[in-house]
Design a protein around this motif. Structure first.
Motif: not given
Length: 67
Positions: A7-32
């Protein structure tokens, strides 16, 4: 114990995926910068308090209260 770990691993994995999506969005200038501030304000003002309130919700076992 293994169930709790999964359960903990699943939650950490979801958090990690959200962080990666945020970083990619910022680098691609999708989110200003303005959008990022709006998202941060929303999370701090609504999501965090709702999560805290939700964490207190659990079924009451009256046998534990008596003893």
């Amino acid at each position: 114990m293994l169930d709790s770990f999964s359960v903990v691993f699943g939650q950490v994995l979801i958090l990690f995926v959200m962080v990666v999506i945020g970083i990619i969005s910022a680098k691609a200038k999708i989110i200003d910068e303005k959008s990022a501030k709006s998202i941060t304000d929303f999370v701090l003002l609504f999501v965090c308090p709702a999560t805290i309130i939700n964490s207190f919700y659990r079924k009451v076992d009256f046998s534990q209260i008596k003893s």
